[in-house]
Design a protein around this motif. Structure first.
Motif, mmCIF file in Angstrom:
data_model
loop_
_atom_site.group_PDB
_atom_site.id
_atom_site.type_symbol
_atom_site.label_atom_id
_atom_site.label_comp_id
_atom_site.label_asym_id
_atom_site.label_seq_id
_atom_site.Cartn_x
_atom_site.Cartn_y
_atom_site.Cartn_z
ATOM 1 N N ASN A 137 54.130 12.208 -30.417
ATOM 2 C CA ASN A 137 54.943 11.869 -29.253
ATOM 3 C C ASN A 137 55.267 10.378 -29.260
ATOM 4 N N GLU A 138 56.493 10.066 -28.894
ATOM 5 C CA GLU A 138 56.926 8.663 -28.941
ATOM 6 C C GLU A 138 56.030 7.719 -28.127
ATOM 7 N N PRO A 139 55.683 8.046 -26.866
ATOM 8 C CA PRO A 139 54.853 7.092 -26.120
ATOM 9 C C PRO A 139 53.488 6.888 -26.760
ATOM 10 N N THR A 140 52.969 7.945 -27.370
ATOM 11 C CA THR A 140 51.660 7.810 -28.022
ATOM 12 C C THR A 140 51.781 6.842 -29.194
ATOM 13 N N ALA A 141 52.867 6.989 -29.954
ATOM 14 C CA ALA A 141 53.079 6.081 -31.088
ATOM 15 C C ALA A 141 53.190 4.644 -30.596
ATOM 16 N N ALA A 142 53.911 4.469 -29.474
ATOM 17 C CA ALA A 142 54.106 3.114 -28.954
ATOM 18 C C ALA A 142 52.775 2.503 -28.516
ATOM 19 N N ILE A 143 51.942 3.286 -27.860
ATOM 20 C CA ILE A 143 50.633 2.783 -27.419
ATOM 21 C C ILE A 143 49.810 2.390 -28.640
ATOM 22 N N PHE A 144 49.895 3.212 -29.641
ATOM 23 C CA PHE A 144 49.216 2.949 -30.900
ATOM 24 C C PHE A 144 49.597 1.585 -31.447
ATOM 25 N N HIS A 145 50.901 1.335 -31.414
ATOM 26 C CA HIS A 145 51.431 0.083 -31.924
ATOM 27 C C HIS A 145 50.898 -1.097 -31.108
ATOM 28 N N TYR A 146 51.023 -0.992 -29.785
ATOM 29 C CA TYR A 146 50.570 -2.092 -28.915
ATOM 30 C C TYR A 146 49.074 -2.315 -29.084
ATOM 31 N N ALA A 147 48.313 -1.220 -29.121
ATOM 32 C CA ALA A 147 46.858 -1.335 -29.173
ATOM 33 C C ALA A 147 46.397 -1.971 -30.476
ATOM 34 N N ASN A 148 47.265 -1.962 -31.475
ATOM 35 C CA ASN A 148 46.884 -2.511 -32.772
ATOM 36 C C ASN A 148 47.505 -3.865 -33.074
ATOM 37 N N LEU A 149 48.211 -4.433 -32.107
ATOM 38 C CA LEU A 149 48.787 -5.756 -32.347
ATOM 39 C C LEU A 149 47.679 -6.797 -32.341
ATOM 40 N N PRO A 150 47.699 -7.757 -33.293
ATOM 41 C CA PRO A 150 46.668 -8.778 -33.293
ATOM 42 C C PRO A 150 46.741 -9.620 -32.015
ATOM 43 N N GLY A 151 45.605 -9.884 -31.450
ATOM 44 C CA GLY A 151 45.569 -10.737 -30.266
ATOM 45 C C GLY A 151 45.935 -10.010 -28.990
ATOM 46 N N VAL A 152 46.320 -8.749 -29.076
ATOM 47 C CA VAL A 152 46.649 -7.995 -27.858
ATOM 48 C C VAL A 152 45.504 -7.054 -27.555
ATOM 49 N N SER A 153 45.061 -7.115 -26.332
ATOM 50 C CA SER A 153 43.966 -6.227 -25.963
ATOM 51 C C SER A 153 44.478 -5.269 -24.906
ATOM 52 N N ILE A 154 44.355 -4.005 -25.183
ATOM 53 C CA ILE A 154 44.829 -3.003 -24.226
ATOM 54 C C ILE A 154 43.686 -2.077 -23.896
ATOM 55 N N SER A 155 43.419 -1.949 -22.618
ATOM 56 C CA SER A 155 42.354 -1.017 -22.251
ATOM 57 C C SER A 155 42.631 -0.469 -20.857
ATOM 58 N N GLY A 156 41.959 0.608 -20.553
ATOM 59 C CA GLY A 156 42.144 1.231 -19.245
ATOM 60 C C GLY A 156 43.368 2.125 -19.241
ATOM 61 N N LYS A 157 43.861 2.372 -18.019
ATOM 62 C CA LYS A 157 45.002 3.285 -17.893
ATOM 63 C C LYS A 157 46.291 2.488 -17.991
ATOM 64 N N VAL A 158 47.109 2.839 -18.966
ATOM 65 C CA VAL A 158 48.348 2.084 -19.167
ATOM 66 C C VAL A 158 49.554 2.982 -18.971
ATOM 67 N N MET A 159 50.643 2.341 -18.574
ATOM 68 C CA MET A 159 51.901 3.083 -18.418
ATOM 69 C C MET A 159 52.855 2.622 -19.504
ATOM 70 N N VAL A 160 53.511 3.581 -20.175
ATOM 71 C CA VAL A 160 54.538 3.233 -21.153
ATOM 72 C C VAL A 160 55.883 3.585 -20.543
ATOM 73 N N VAL A 161 56.744 2.587 -20.443
ATOM 74 C CA VAL A 161 58.087 2.828 -19.928
ATOM 75 C C VAL A 161 59.046 2.707 -21.112
ATOM 76 N N ASP A 162 59.686 3.815 -21.459
ATOM 77 C CA ASP A 162 60.548 3.856 -22.637
ATOM 78 C C ASP A 162 61.984 4.164 -22.220
ATOM 79 N N LEU A 163 62.831 3.157 -22.287
ATOM 80 C CA LEU A 163 64.253 3.367 -21.993
ATOM 81 C C LEU A 163 65.054 2.985 -23.232
ATOM 82 N N GLY A 164 65.532 4.017 -23.929
ATOM 83 C CA GLY A 164 66.302 3.780 -25.158
ATOM 84 C C GLY A 164 67.784 3.870 -24.874
#
Ligand code: AMP
Length: 520
Positions: A161-188
């Motif tokens: 699923n696209e939002p899952t992929a996006a979270i994956f990307h954000y969660a793996n960015l160096p220096g970015v810490s993502i935790s807890g409940k997050v909202m992905v807003v995707d407007l293409g």
């Protein structure tokens, strides 16, 4: 470097491909002209040559019928695009002509183009909207097989699923810490999706996802074009055609500039008359967009409610899709969620990058080097079912003293994947068979009129007796594809329904139909 493990964002308006580099980081593969995203448009020349991307778009003006766009909107439809007619037509009315193409065939041309940006592919993950139904997912897999992304006999193509992929990307960015409940807003360009997920270290659990498949950047472009047309008409009497590709491109350009400037002016060439300078301010644009923005706010609100959360439970808001660059979108998010969204990534590339990471986690270990293995071992992922799945069952209505049919839900929307569920039913009389039905619905309805029947087959049994047990098992895999078993316990008769993609023979046949076309 060998480009072996890839993630592909097969978008409505733009597509992108990312490859896992030697240390397990996703990298976007550009085309020969160094474009990092490719317009999801296919052009067929009269000499059987196809072009994909901006070259396809530039043919729209001269040969509009031969350019196909927004293919993804049709992935679940039983339609073909007719080059002769220049439109999508119901498969029932297809004349099986050589110039008719299914959405899967057209998508395969885009995938083939993306595939050529790299080398041999060993593992490919393609992203789909969380809202995509089973048949649209299957059509996407069919497209990947036709494109021979990684050889269609093997089990090398998966969906995420696209939002899952996006979270994956954000969660793996160096220096970015993502935790807890997050909202992905995707407007293409063509769609809007809101997703709430729980991120725990590298573990991502999608809690709820919903969206509007008909709300995207293109709708904002049309609003600007309408404004331009009214301005032109007020001063020079003529209207601008609302479907004119060049005007739409000018409107899009204006929209993008308004993301960084307070106002902008452009010169419009009238349909058959003089040019006119038209200015629009960001405030005017915001006013024009208010109903689209309102629809987005309602979706965000509803997503929080359906996830059974309060707004302040959401720790971060992640942006995906080119249209989230618009200030009116950011303001709407802040207004509804009372929080600043996380900025600073390339919103157009997040989905493809995340898909490449996911591809790494599910790839055969022998396809990874030590550094990649190490990076992948730190990642975990799970996803949820985005529809209700059930069957048509019968029950006895005591009041009316009669049997009636209803939709019995087996897999709940929101169940974590993979999931398998078994329910017991019984025969309502002595019978030699029963219908095996699989339904899909957006809501938890029992009303069979409100569900989509995605499969229906007759199961023959011997000497079935009233009250005999029938066990129905639905299992739903990580690509969100369903496998169903209907078992008559007394006779041991098992009937399986695989809601599956085309056989290799069917894929071959679909591919052959396109053999006359070369892809540039
Ligand atoms: P995507 O499908 O995510 O690549 O998004 C494509 C959409 O994003 C198109 O409708 C673009 O017009 C829109 N877009 C890209 N950049 C901008 C920008 N700077 N401001 C507003 N919209 C943009």
């Amino acid at each position: 470097m060998s480009n072996k493990i890839v993630g592909i964002d097969l978008g409505t308006t733009f597509s992108a491909i990312a490859v896992l580099d030697s240390i397990g980081n996703p990298e976007i593969l550009p085309d020969l002209k160094n474009n990092r995203i490719t317009a999801s448009a296919v052009y067929f020349s009269s000499s059987n040559e196809t072009k994909v991307g901006s070259e396809a778009l530039s043919a729209i003006k001269a040969e509009p019928n031969r350019v196909v766009t927004e293919i993804k909107r049709h992935m679940r439809d039983e339609v073909v695009y007719s080059l002769g007619k220049g439109e999508w037509i119901d498969k029932k009315f297809s004349e099986k002509l050589e110039d008719e193409f299914t959405p899967a065939q057209l998508s395969s041309i885009i995938l083939k183009k993306l595939k050529d940006f790299g080398e041999k592919i060993d593992k490919a993950v393609i992203t789909v909207p969380a809202m995509f139904a089973n048949d649209a997912r299957q059509a996407t897999i069919d497209a990947a097989k036709m494109a021979e992304l990684s050889g269609y006999e093997s089990d090398t193509i998966e969906l995420i699923n696209e939002p899952t992929a996006a979270i994956f990307h954000y969660a793996n960015l160096p220096g970015v810490s993502i935790s807890g409940k997050v909202m992905v807003v995707d407007l293409g360009g063509g769609t809007f999706d809101v997703t709430i997920a729980e991120v725990n270290g590298k573990k991502v659990d999608v809690i709820h996802s919903e969206g509007n498949p008909n709300l995207g950047g293109k709708d904002f472009d049309r609003l600007i074009l309408k404004f331009m047309s009214e301005e032109y008409k007020n001063q020079l009497g003529a209207e601008l055609s609302i479907d004119d590709v060049e005007y739409l491109l000018q409107a899009e350009e204006l929209k993008k500039i308004l993301s960084t400037r307070e106002s902008h002016a452009i010169v419009i060439d009238g349909p058959n008359g003089p040019s006119k300078k038209i200015e629009i301010t960001r405030n005017q644009f915001d006013d024009l967009s208010s109903s689209l923005i309102e629809a987005m706010k309602l979706k965000m609100d509803s997503c929080v409610k359906k996830a059974k959360l309060q707004k302040n439970d959401i720790s971060q808001i992640l942006l995906v899709g080119g249209s989230t660059r618009m200030p009116c979108v950011i303001s709407a998010i802040k207004e509804v969620m009372d929080k600043e969204p996380t900025k600073g990534v390339n919103v157009d590339e997040a989905v493809a990058s995340g898909a490449a990471l996911y591809a790494g986690t599910i790839a055969d270990k022998s396809d990874l080097n030590e550094a990649q293995k190490d990076a992948m071992s730190k990642i975990d992922l799970s996803d949820v079912a985005n529809h209700y799945f059930g069957t048509i069952a019968q029950t006895f209505d005591q009041e009316r003293q009669t049997y009636f049919q209803y939709n019995s839900i087996i897999i709940e929307k929101g169940s974590k994947l993979p999931v398998a569920k078994t329910n017991q039913y019984s025969l309502i009389g002595d019978q030699d068979g029963f219908p095996a039905t699989v339904t899909q619905s957006d809501g938890p309805t029992e009303n069979k009129e409100f569900v989509h029947i995605i499969a229906q087959e007759q199961v023959e049994i011997k000497n079935g007796k009233k009250d005999d047990e029938v066990q129905i098992t639905f299992s739903y895999d990580k690509s969100q594809i369903m496998h169903c078993t209907f078992e008559h316990i007394a006779s041991g008769k098992k009937h399986e329904i695989q809601i599956k993609s085309k056989t290799s023979e069917e894929v071959d046949a679909a591919q052959k139909e396109m053999k006359n076309f070369t892809i540039d």
